[in-house]
Design a protein around this motif. Structure first.
Motif, PDB file in Angstrom:
ATOM      1  N   ILE A 188       0.826  -1.219   0.000  1.00 43.22           N
ATOM      2  CA  ILE A 188       0.000   0.000   0.000  1.00 43.22           C
ATOM      3  C   ILE A 188       0.859   1.267   0.000  1.00 43.22           C
ATOM      4  CG2 ILE A 188      -1.939  -1.120   1.149  1.00 43.22           C
ATOM      5  CD1 ILE A 188      -0.989   0.148   3.761  1.00 43.22           C
ATOM      6  N   GLY A 189       2.179   1.108   0.121  1.00 43.85           N
ATOM      7  CA  GLY A 189       3.060   2.275   0.115  1.00 43.85           C
ATOM      8  C   GLY A 189       4.470   1.865   0.481  1.00 43.85           C
ATOM      9  N   GLU A 190       5.401   2.819   0.376  1.00 40.33           N
ATOM     10  CA  GLU A 190       6.795   2.540   0.687  1.00 40.33           C
ATOM     11  C   GLU A 190       7.412   3.707   1.449  1.00 40.33           C
ATOM     12  OE1 GLU A 190       8.923   1.712  -2.876  1.00 40.33           O
ATOM     13  OE2 GLU A 190       7.786  -0.098  -3.364  1.00 40.33           O
ATOM     14  N   VAL A 191       8.348   3.392   2.339  1.00 43.72           N
ATOM     15  CA  VAL A 191       9.120   4.417   3.045  1.00 43.72           C
ATOM     16  C   VAL A 191      10.585   4.016   2.985  1.00 43.72           C
ATOM     17  CG1 VAL A 191       7.264   5.089   4.617  1.00 43.72           C
ATOM     18  CG2 VAL A 191       8.810   3.239   5.258  1.00 43.72           C
ATOM     19  N   GLU A 192      11.473   4.974   3.214  1.00 39.39           N
ATOM     20  CA  GLU A 192      12.911   4.707   3.122  1.00 39.39           C
ATOM     21  C   GLU A 192      13.566   4.602   4.500  1.00 39.39           C
ATOM     22  OE1 GLU A 192      14.555   7.712   0.642  1.00 39.39           O
ATOM     23  OE2 GLU A 192      13.596   6.957  -1.185  1.00 39.39           O
ATOM     24  N   PHE A 193      12.751   4.432   5.552  1.00 42.02           N
ATOM     25  CA  PHE A 193      13.320   4.302   6.891  1.00 42.02           C
ATOM     26  C   PHE A 193      12.604   3.167   7.617  1.00 42.02           C
ATOM     27  CE2 PHE A 193       9.983   7.510   6.961  1.00 42.02           C
ATOM     28  CZ  PHE A 193       9.151   7.066   7.980  1.00 42.02           C
ATOM     29  N   THR A 194      13.118   2.780   8.755  1.00 43.28           N
ATOM     30  CA  THR A 194      12.551   1.684   9.530  1.00 43.28           C
ATOM     31  C   THR A 194      11.569   2.209  10.569  1.00 43.28           C
ATOM     32  OG1 THR A 194      14.573   0.380   9.288  1.00 43.28           O
ATOM     33  CG2 THR A 194      13.071  -0.239  11.088  1.00 43.28           C
ATOM     34  N   PHE A 195      10.426   1.576  10.662  1.00 44.34           N
ATOM     35  CA  PHE A 195       9.487   1.926  11.709  1.00 44.34           C
ATOM     36  C   PHE A 195      10.017   1.372  13.038  1.00 44.34           C
ATOM     37  CE2 PHE A 195       6.279   2.022   8.164  1.00 44.34           C
ATOM     38  CZ  PHE A 195       6.017   3.380   8.271  1.00 44.34           C
ATOM     39  N   ASP A 196      10.314   2.252  13.956  1.00 44.38           N
ATOM     40  CA  ASP A 196      10.967   1.857  15.203  1.00 44.38           C
ATOM     41  C   ASP A 196       9.950   1.452  16.266  1.00 44.38           C
ATOM     42  OD1 ASP A 196      13.505   2.375  14.179  1.00 44.38           O
ATOM     43  OD2 ASP A 196      13.361   4.503  14.676  1.00 44.38           O
ATOM     44  N   ASN A 197       9.433   0.233  16.168  1.00 48.23           N
ATOM     45  CA  ASN A 197       8.536  -0.291  17.194  1.00 48.23           C
ATOM     46  C   ASN A 197       9.313  -0.962  18.321  1.00 48.23           C
ATOM     47  OD1 ASN A 197       6.189   0.512  15.861  1.00 48.23           O
ATOM     48  ND2 ASN A 197       6.204  -1.319  14.581  1.00 48.23           N
ATOM     49  N   TYR A 198      10.614  -1.211  18.089  1.00 51.56           N
ATOM     50  CA  TYR A 198      11.469  -1.833  19.098  1.00 51.56           C
ATOM     51  C   TYR A 198      12.789  -1.068  19.170  1.00 51.56           C
ATOM     52  CZ  TYR A 198       8.238  -5.766  18.740  1.00 51.56           C
ATOM     53  OH  TYR A 198       7.109  -6.545  18.743  1.00 51.56           O
ATOM     54  N   ASP A 199      13.407  -1.054  20.360  1.00 52.12           N
ATOM     55  CA  ASP A 199      14.701  -0.382  20.484  1.00 52.12           C
ATOM     56  C   ASP A 199      15.816  -1.347  20.076  1.00 52.12           C
ATOM     57  OD1 ASP A 199      15.195  -2.113  22.606  1.00 52.12           O
ATOM     58  OD2 ASP A 199      14.780  -0.621  24.147  1.00 52.12           O
ATOM     59  N   ALA A 200      17.061  -0.912  20.227  1.00 48.76           N
ATOM     60  CA  ALA A 200      18.208  -1.703  19.767  1.00 48.76           C
ATOM     61  C   ALA A 200      18.346  -3.025  20.505  1.00 48.76           C
ATOM     62  CB  ALA A 200      19.490  -0.885  19.923  1.00 48.76           C
ATOM     63  N   LYS A 208       4.448   2.473  25.194  1.00 49.25           N
ATOM     64  CA  LYS A 208       5.313   3.025  26.247  1.00 49.25           C
ATOM     65  C   LYS A 208       5.749   4.443  25.925  1.00 49.25           C
ATOM     66  CE  LYS A 208       7.167  -1.496  27.641  1.00 49.25           C
ATOM     67  NZ  LYS A 208       8.392  -2.308  27.800  1.00 49.25           N
ATOM     68  N   GLN A 209       5.876   4.760  24.625  1.00 53.73           N
ATOM     69  CA  GLN A 209       6.359   6.069  24.221  1.00 53.73           C
ATOM     70  C   GLN A 209       5.921   6.322  22.781  1.00 53.73           C
ATOM     71  OE1 GLN A 209      10.654   4.989  24.462  1.00 53.73           O
ATOM     72  NE2 GLN A 209      10.734   5.746  22.350  1.00 53.73           N
ATOM     73  N   GLU A 210       6.131   7.544  22.336  1.00 57.03           N
ATOM     74  CA  GLU A 210       5.808   7.871  20.951  1.00 57.03           C
ATOM     75  C   GLU A 210       6.766   7.142  20.007  1.00 57.03           C
ATOM     76  OE1 GLU A 210       5.198  11.761  18.013  1.00 57.03           O
ATOM     77  OE2 GLU A 210       6.041  11.987  20.026  1.00 57.03           O
ATOM     78  N   THR A 211       6.257   6.651  18.901  1.00 58.32           N
ATOM     79  CA  THR A 211       7.084   6.001  17.884  1.00 58.32           C
ATOM     80  C   THR A 211       6.793   6.608  16.533  1.00 58.32           C
ATOM     81  OG1 THR A 211       5.428   4.306  17.393  1.00 58.32           O
ATOM     82  CG2 THR A 211       6.996   3.814  19.155  1.00 58.32           C
ATOM     83  N   ASN A 212       7.751   6.457  15.617  1.00 60.76           N
ATOM     84  CA  ASN A 212       7.512   7.028  14.287  1.00 60.76           C
ATOM     85  C   ASN A 212       6.398   6.284  13.533  1.00 60.76           C
ATOM     86  OD1 ASN A 212       8.931   4.688  13.702  1.00 60.76           O
ATOM     87  ND2 ASN A 212      10.666   5.705  12.731  1.00 60.76           N
ATOM     88  N   SER A 213       6.200   5.020  13.848  1.00 59.71           N
ATOM     89  CA  SER A 213       5.097   4.313  13.199  1.00 59.71           C
ATOM     90  C   SER A 213       3.766   4.854  13.693  1.00 59.71           C
ATOM     91  CB  SER A 213       5.194   2.805  13.465  1.00 59.71           C
ATOM     92  OG  SER A 213       5.185   2.535  14.848  1.00 59.71           O
ATOM     93  N   GLY A 214       3.714   5.184  14.993  1.00 61.95           N
ATOM     94  CA  GLY A 214       2.487   5.771  15.530  1.00 61.95           C
ATOM     95  C   GLY A 214       2.238   7.152  14.960  1.00 61.95           C
TER      96      GLY A 214
END
Length: 215
Positions: A188-200, A208-214
């Motif tokens: 349905i679409g493409e992005v050039e970065f990773t959706f950070d739902n998990y930390d390293a 728990k906190q704001e995420t770029n996917s949210g």
């Protein structure tokens, strides 16, 4: 208040004994799931969950179900709940429901992703109810045994390598997964970065906190 949408209990007969499971879900479902599931096309709520600000409405509904199961001939009554033990869930936690009702022999819980192999909780009459919860993400499988003398024991199985899946349940699971994978396989679409739902370190960030996917 209307009639229940789902049966409040179901009885299974094993080894000549009738075991009733009483289903209980948290009123938090309205805020921790999708509200549209409970609304019509106008956004009006057409389903409700017995809750009440002080929990009494939920306790009363659960007691009514337990009493009905007993009247139907149940030898054992097991609570099958999605309530949890998180303080944020007060007054609807599993321990509060047990403490404000009678009739349960044991209680299988969920929702809070807690781990309890077998915790003894006193009900309203001072009787002991065995409470158990398996944690999260299939880290353990719960095993509950009703012994010949009527006592109940629970344990959490963490080594599941030798446990064979129930064929009927596995068939349902496979059908659901196949259907979901088909729908999620649509681009349905493409992005050039990773959706950070998990930390390293692999810790979950969602809820728990704001995420770029949210965002």
């Amino acid at each position: 208040v209307g009639d229940p949408v789902l049966d409040s209990y179901k009885i299974f007969e094993k080894a000549g004994k009738k075991v009733a499971f009483v289903g209980i879900t948290t009123p938090e479902t309205f805020t921790k799931s999708t509200p549209a599931y409970f609304q019509n096309e106008k956004g009006e709520y057409i389903y409700g969950i017995a809750g009440g600000d002080d929990g009494k409405a939920l306790y009363a509904a659960v007691q009514k179900a337990a009493d009905a199961a007993k009247a139907a001939g149940a030898d054992y009554i097991i609570g099958l709940g999605h309530l949890g033990d998180d303080p944020a869930s007060i007054p609807w936690t599993s321990e509060e429901v047990i403490a404000n009702t009678t009739g349960f022999d044991a209680f299988i819980d969920g929702h809070s992703h807690s781990t309890a192999a077998g915790k003894e909780v006193k009900d309203k009459a001072g009787e002991t109810v065995l409470l158990t919860q398996t944690g999260e993400y299939l880290g353990a499988i719960g095993k509950m045994v009703i012994k010949a003398d009527g006592t109940i024991a629970t344990e959490l199985l963490t080594d599941v390598s030798g446990i064979k899946a129930d064929e009927a349940v596995a068939k349902i699971e496979t059908a659901w997964i196949d259907e979901i994978n088909t729908k999620l396989g649509e681009v349905i679409g493409e992005v050039e970065f990773t959706f950070d739902n998990y930390d390293a370190d692999g810790n979950r960030l969602v809820r728990k906190q704001e995420t770029n996917s949210g965002s």
